[in-house]
Write an enzyme that holds these catalytic residues in place. Structure first.
Site, PDB file in Angstrom:
ATOM      1  CG  ASP A  18      -1.698   1.187   1.480  1.00  0.00           C
ATOM      2  OD1 ASP A  18      -1.537   2.182   0.731  1.00  0.00           O
ATOM      3  OD2 ASP A  18      -2.521   1.168   2.415  1.00  0.00           O
ATOM      4  CB  ILE A  19       1.651   3.788  -2.586  1.00  0.00           C
ATOM      5  CG1 ILE A  19       2.949   4.490  -2.987  1.00  0.00           C
ATOM      6  CG2 ILE A  19       0.458   4.719  -2.648  1.00  0.00           C
ATOM      7  CD1 ILE A  19       3.022   4.869  -4.449  1.00  0.00           C
ATOM      8  CG  ASP A  42      -6.661  11.100  -6.093  1.00  0.00           C
ATOM      9  OD1 ASP A  42      -5.952  11.730  -5.294  1.00  0.00           O
ATOM     10  OD2 ASP A  42      -7.415  11.647  -6.927  1.00  0.00           O
ATOM     11  CB  SER A 133      -3.137   5.004 -16.529  1.00  0.00           C
ATOM     12  OG  SER A 133      -3.156   6.404 -16.634  1.00  0.00           O
ATOM     13  CB  THR A 134      -3.101  -0.161 -14.513  1.00  0.00           C
ATOM     14  OG1 THR A 134      -2.636  -0.069 -13.170  1.00  0.00           O
ATOM     15  CG2 THR A 134      -1.970   0.157 -15.463  1.00  0.00           C
ATOM     16  CE1 TYR A 137      -9.174   8.739 -14.772  1.00  0.00           C
ATOM     17  CE2 TYR A 137      -6.888   9.392 -15.094  1.00  0.00           C
ATOM     18  CZ  TYR A 137      -8.181   9.715 -14.731  1.00  0.00           C
ATOM     19  OH  TYR A 137      -8.480  11.002 -14.326  1.00  0.00           O
TER      20      TYR A 137
HETATM   21  N1  AR6 Z   1      -1.356   1.643  -2.923  1.00  0.00           N
HETATM   22  C1  AR6 Z   1      -0.859   1.248  -4.108  1.00  0.00           C
HETATM   23  N2  AR6 Z   1      -1.621   1.038  -5.193  1.00  0.00           N
HETATM   24  C2  AR6 Z   1      -2.957   1.233  -5.058  1.00  0.00           C
HETATM   25  C3  AR6 Z   1      -3.561   1.658  -3.865  1.00  0.00           C
HETATM   26  C4  AR6 Z   1      -2.701   1.865  -2.746  1.00  0.00           C
HETATM   27  N3  AR6 Z   1      -3.156   2.281  -1.579  1.00  0.00           N
HETATM   28  N4  AR6 Z   1      -4.909   1.774  -4.070  1.00  0.00           N
HETATM   29  C5  AR6 Z   1      -5.126   1.404  -5.354  1.00  0.00           C
HETATM   30  N5  AR6 Z   1      -3.967   1.081  -5.948  1.00  0.00           N
HETATM   31  P1  AR6 Z   1      -6.326   3.967  -9.658  1.00  0.00           P
HETATM   32  P2  AR6 Z   1      -5.860   5.361 -12.219  1.00  0.00           P
HETATM   33  C6  AR6 Z   1      -3.683   0.640  -7.333  1.00  0.00           C
HETATM   34  O1  AR6 Z   1      -7.727   3.674 -10.033  1.00  0.00           O
HETATM   35  O2  AR6 Z   1      -6.177   4.133 -12.994  1.00  0.00           O
HETATM   36  C7  AR6 Z   1      -8.998   7.955  -9.037  1.00  0.00           C
HETATM   37  O3  AR6 Z   1     -10.371   8.060  -8.748  1.00  0.00           O
HETATM   38  C8  AR6 Z   1      -4.790   0.039  -8.146  1.00  0.00           C
HETATM   39  O4  AR6 Z   1      -4.954  -1.339  -7.826  1.00  0.00           O
HETATM   40  O5  AR6 Z   1      -6.044   4.405  -8.275  1.00  0.00           O
HETATM   41  O6  AR6 Z   1      -4.661   6.166 -12.620  1.00  0.00           O
HETATM   42  C9  AR6 Z   1      -8.388   9.298  -9.420  1.00  0.00           C
HETATM   43  O7  AR6 Z   1      -8.990  10.369  -8.729  1.00  0.00           O
HETATM   44  C10 AR6 Z   1      -4.229   0.207  -9.551  1.00  0.00           C
HETATM   45  O8  AR6 Z   1      -3.289  -0.837  -9.821  1.00  0.00           O
HETATM   46  O9  AR6 Z   1      -5.675   5.104 -10.629  1.00  0.00           O
HETATM   47  C11 AR6 Z   1      -8.640   9.376 -10.881  1.00  0.00           C
HETATM   48  O10 AR6 Z   1      -9.930   9.859 -11.172  1.00  0.00           O
HETATM   49  C12 AR6 Z   1      -3.425   1.506  -9.461  1.00  0.00           C
HETATM   50  O11 AR6 Z   1      -3.309   1.790  -8.071  1.00  0.00           O
HETATM   51  C13 AR6 Z   1      -8.537   7.928 -11.343  1.00  0.00           C
HETATM   52  O12 AR6 Z   1      -8.835   7.135 -10.189  1.00  0.00           O
HETATM   53  C14 AR6 Z   1      -4.067   2.684 -10.167  1.00  0.00           C
HETATM   54  O13 AR6 Z   1      -5.476   2.656  -9.987  1.00  0.00           O
HETATM   55  C15 AR6 Z   1      -7.139   7.570 -11.799  1.00  0.00           C
HETATM   56  O14 AR6 Z   1      -7.145   6.265 -12.291  1.00  0.00           O
END
Ligand code: AR6
Length: 187
Positions: A18-19, A42, A133-134, A137
């Site tokens: 968890d980042i 986020d 983005s994965t 997005y």
């Molecule tokens: N630590 C590490 N990775 C995580 C965590 C965490 N705590 N939580 C989720 N992930 P996403 P995006 C992973 O959707 O695709 C938001 O609503 C997750 O499993 O967080 O760039 C923003 O406000 C995935 O592998 O980001 C934007 O609207 C990765 O983080 C939108 O989502 C990215 O998933 C951005 O979408």
């Protein structure tokens, strides 16, 4: 679950986690152009980091980016209550059809690169990235992992400033895809 390789004098680390728990000087947020929070990583960063991060994001919107942060750009705030001193907020591309075409790939590359450049400008030597983005997005994991890793490796080979880059991957499955992608890249 962890994999560590050396790129010149720097370390590139893949780990499951968890980042928001990372103790690198900076962690990167996969934000959206509003910079006002959202779901996924986020949401986790804003909820664990506290309101100071949101206040600074609002300031950035009022001053530097009234229309929102363009895709591929990056900005920095403090880390609030997080272990990390800073959060670098960047916006990756949206892959509507689940396809990473050349334009999207280039934007994803820019998101990683501008985050690294900003880190260097601020004197940051250790930084953690999520898989931008994965999630929401919808960009394809394998191709996005390759773009992410290639961009970071290229940067570390050119620049000697940053000492450690960690990819902090949320699930076993994501970790495995990154580990395999790293094996397939010529380092
Ligand atoms: N630590 C590490 N990775 C995580 C965590 C965490 N705590 N939580 C989720 N992930 P996403 P995006 C992973 O959707 O695709 C938001 O609503 C997750 O499993 O967080 O760039 C923003 O406000 C995935 O592998 O980001 C934007 O609207 C990765 O983080 C939108 O989502 C990215 O998933 C951005 O979408």
């Amino acid at each position: 679950m962890e994999k560590i390789i050396n790129i010149d004098k720097a370390k590139l680390i893949l780990k499951k986690g968890d980042i928001t728990q990372e103790d690198t000087q900076a962690i990167v947020n996969a934000a959206n152009p509003t910079l006002l929070g959202g779901g996924g990583v986020d949401g986790a960063i804003h909820s664990k980091g506290g309101t100071q991060i949101l206040q600074e994001c609002k300031k950035i919107r009022e001053t530097l980016y009234p229309e929102g942060l363009p895709t591929g750009e990056a900005v920095i705030t403090t880390g609030g209550n997080l272990k990390a001193n800073y959060v670098i907020h960047t916006v990756g591309p949206i892959c509507e059809k689940g396809l990473l075409d050349k334009d999207k790939e280039n934007l994803l590359r820019k998101a990683y690169l501008n985050s690294l450049k900003l880190a260097k400008e601020k004197g940051i030597k250790t930084i953690a990235f999520p898989s931008i983005s994965t999630g929401a997005y919808r960009c394809p994991l394998n191709e996005s992992a390759k773009t992410a890793l290639k961009t970071v490796i290229e940067f570390l080979k050119k620049e000697n400033y940053i000492q450690e880059v960690r990819f902090v991957l949320f699930t076993d499955e994501i970790f495995k895809v990154y580990a395999k992608a790293l094996e397939e890249i010529d380092v």
